[in-house]
Design an enzyme around this catalytic site. Structure first.
Site, PDB file in Angstrom:
ATOM      1  N   GLU A  85       0.636  -1.221   0.072  1.00 28.70           N
ATOM      2  CA  GLU A  85       0.035   0.026   0.096  1.00 28.70           C
ATOM      3  C   GLU A  85       0.875   1.263   0.057  1.00 28.70           C
ATOM      4  O   GLU A  85       0.780   2.165   0.769  1.00 28.70           O
ATOM      5  CB  GLU A  85      -0.939   0.165   1.132  1.00 28.70           C
ATOM      6  CG  GLU A  85      -2.262  -0.877   0.839  1.00 28.70           C
ATOM      7  CD  GLU A  85      -3.409  -0.290   1.655  1.00 28.70           C
ATOM      8  OE1 GLU A  85      -4.125   0.526   1.296  1.00 28.70           O
ATOM      9  OE2 GLU A  85      -3.691  -0.904   2.869  1.00 28.70           O
TER      10      GLU A  85
ATOM     11  N   ASP B 103      -2.365   1.220  10.141  1.00 29.37           N
ATOM     12  CA  ASP B 103      -3.216   0.354  10.861  1.00 29.37           C
ATOM     13  C   ASP B 103      -2.496  -1.210  10.961  1.00 29.37           C
ATOM     14  O   ASP B 103      -3.161  -1.965  11.782  1.00 29.37           O
ATOM     15  CB  ASP B 103      -4.512   0.190  10.294  1.00 29.37           C
ATOM     16  CG  ASP B 103      -4.834  -0.055   9.009  1.00 29.37           C
ATOM     17  OD1 ASP B 103      -3.821   0.169   8.291  1.00 29.37           O
ATOM     18  OD2 ASP B 103      -5.825   0.395   8.478  1.00 29.37           O
TER      19      ASP B 103
ATOM     20  N   TYR C  24       0.582  -7.884  -2.157  1.00 29.16           N
ATOM     21  CA  TYR C  24      -0.704  -7.399  -1.454  1.00 29.16           C
ATOM     22  C   TYR C  24      -2.202  -7.655  -2.242  1.00 29.16           C
ATOM     23  O   TYR C  24      -2.467  -7.328  -3.384  1.00 29.16           O
ATOM     24  CB  TYR C  24      -0.592  -5.671  -1.745  1.00 29.16           C
ATOM     25  CG  TYR C  24      -1.869  -4.984  -1.100  1.00 29.16           C
ATOM     26  CD1 TYR C  24      -2.317  -5.324   0.028  1.00 29.16           C
ATOM     27  CD2 TYR C  24      -2.158  -4.000  -1.695  1.00 29.16           C
ATOM     28  CE1 TYR C  24      -3.375  -4.528   0.665  1.00 29.16           C
ATOM     29  CE2 TYR C  24      -3.535  -3.201  -1.605  1.00 29.16           C
ATOM     30  CZ  TYR C  24      -3.970  -3.318  -0.205  1.00 29.16           C
ATOM     31  OH  TYR C  24      -5.072  -2.685   0.434  1.00 29.16           O
TER      32      TYR C  24
ATOM     33  N   ASN D 205      -4.610 -10.289   3.333  1.00 28.79           N
ATOM     34  CA  ASN D 205      -6.043 -10.035   3.589  1.00 28.79           C
ATOM     35  C   ASN D 205      -6.850 -11.468   3.889  1.00 28.79           C
ATOM     36  O   ASN D 205      -7.960 -11.286   2.865  1.00 28.79           O
ATOM     37  CB  ASN D 205      -6.620  -9.011   2.207  1.00 28.79           C
ATOM     38  CG  ASN D 205      -6.347  -7.633   2.516  1.00 28.79           C
ATOM     39  OD1 ASN D 205      -6.583  -6.967   3.555  1.00 28.79           O
ATOM     40  ND2 ASN D 205      -5.895  -6.665   1.575  1.00 28.79           N
TER      41      ASN D 205
ATOM     42  N   ASP E 138       0.628  -8.398   2.995  1.00 27.96           N
ATOM     43  CA  ASP E 138      -0.739  -8.343   3.414  1.00 27.96           C
ATOM     44  C   ASP E 138      -1.432  -9.353   2.508  1.00 27.96           C
ATOM     45  O   ASP E 138      -1.802  -9.234   1.465  1.00 27.96           O
ATOM     46  CB  ASP E 138      -0.860  -7.072   3.265  1.00 27.96           C
ATOM     47  CG  ASP E 138      -2.626  -6.697   4.014  1.00 27.96           C
ATOM     48  OD1 ASP E 138      -3.200  -7.559   4.074  1.00 27.96           O
ATOM     49  OD2 ASP E 138      -2.939  -5.439   4.039  1.00 27.96           O
TER      50      ASP E 138
END
Length: 270
Positions: free
Chosen positions: A40, A253, A112, A155, A153
């Site tokens: 990101e 975050d 990602y 997800n 990440d």
């Protein structure tokens, strides 16, 4: 001859590399990881802050995208040697989500994976299609004679033990059976989930959203993963999450997540 220090490989969804640059540089200085996978970036290629990162002692390659996505690989005291930009299998996919390089004797894939929300819908369909392409590609890497780490990440919350309380997240794309099944399919190929291997049944989180004091209450999720192929898994020495970065002012975050690995042996010449 003194023992060589373990090789530290980290993944960090920075949630805006320009916005969080000060935090990134502070983390690099304090923790000195050898290899870093960033996600990101939220910046086009020309806006990536390569100057300050090089000044911090890191070579870098990156695959940016304006306002969204973006991945980068940093190597301490070295320049990563790029081997792939983007996943194969869909030439129409222009989103910046996968980057691969050789660094410090490892093959490093930085990813990602799409979030997929809201689901059901086209974003979730794209998540699953991307995941399927990733599965096909990862299947060719797991048995490589070279040590490979796939970090990023994902997800995906792999199980209910990887989230503080799954009830309010049941409709989220991160917990859907299709997402979890594909992650399980990755492990079934022979990849080792390094954090789960190291921590066993202990709960460990890498992400705390900005809402309802989830950070202050340690209401977290584990969605940042480092997977090791068969050649590399026996070298796992340690793993952890640098939670102090999440506690900084105006943080991402996510918190940086890392593994420590035995360094690959150099092949004798001649």
């Amino acid at each position: 001859m003194p023992a060589r220090k373990p090789l530290r490989v980290a993944t960090f969804n920075i949630n805006g590399v320009r916005t969080r640059l000060a935090a990134l540089l502070a983390w690099l200085e304090r923790e000195a990881p050898d290899i870093v996978c960033l996600q990101e970036l939220k910046a086009p290629d020309e806006a990536f802050p390569v100057g300050p990162i090089r000044d911090a002692g890191y070579g870098a390659i990156w695959h940016g995208q304006r306002s969204w996505n973006g991945v980068a690989i940093l190597a301490r005291g070295a320049d990563p040697l790029e081997s792939r930009r983007g996943l194969p299998g869909d030439p129409k996919d222009t989103q910046s989500r996968y980057l691969e390089a050789a660094a410090h004797g490892l093959v490093v894939g930085c990813l990602y994976l799409p979030n997929g929300n809201p689901q059901p819908g086209p974003k979730f369909d794209y998540k699953l299609a991307w995941f399927d392409r990733f599965l096909a590609y990862a299947g060719d890497l797991v048995d490589s004679e070279h040590p490979v780490v796939l970090a990023g990440d994902y997800n995906v919350v792999p199980t209910d033990e990887d989230i503080y309380n799954p009830r309010s997240w049941r409709k989220d794309a991160l917990l859907q059976p299709e997402s979890r099944e594909r992650y399980a399919d990755l492990l079934a190929q022979g990849w080792t989930d390094a954090l789960r291997r190291h921590f066993g049944e202990e709960r460990i989180y890498t992400f705390w959203d900005y809402f309802r004091q989830h950070w202050e209450r340690n209401s977290g999720l584990r969605i940042d993963h480092l997977l090791l192929n068969r050649a590399l898994a026996p070298q796992l020495k340690d793993a952890g999450v640098d939670r102090w970065v999440r506690a900084m002012p105006h943080p991402s975050d996510h918190a940086p997540t890392w593994v420590a690995l035995g360094r690959p042996r150099r092949r004798a010449s001649g």
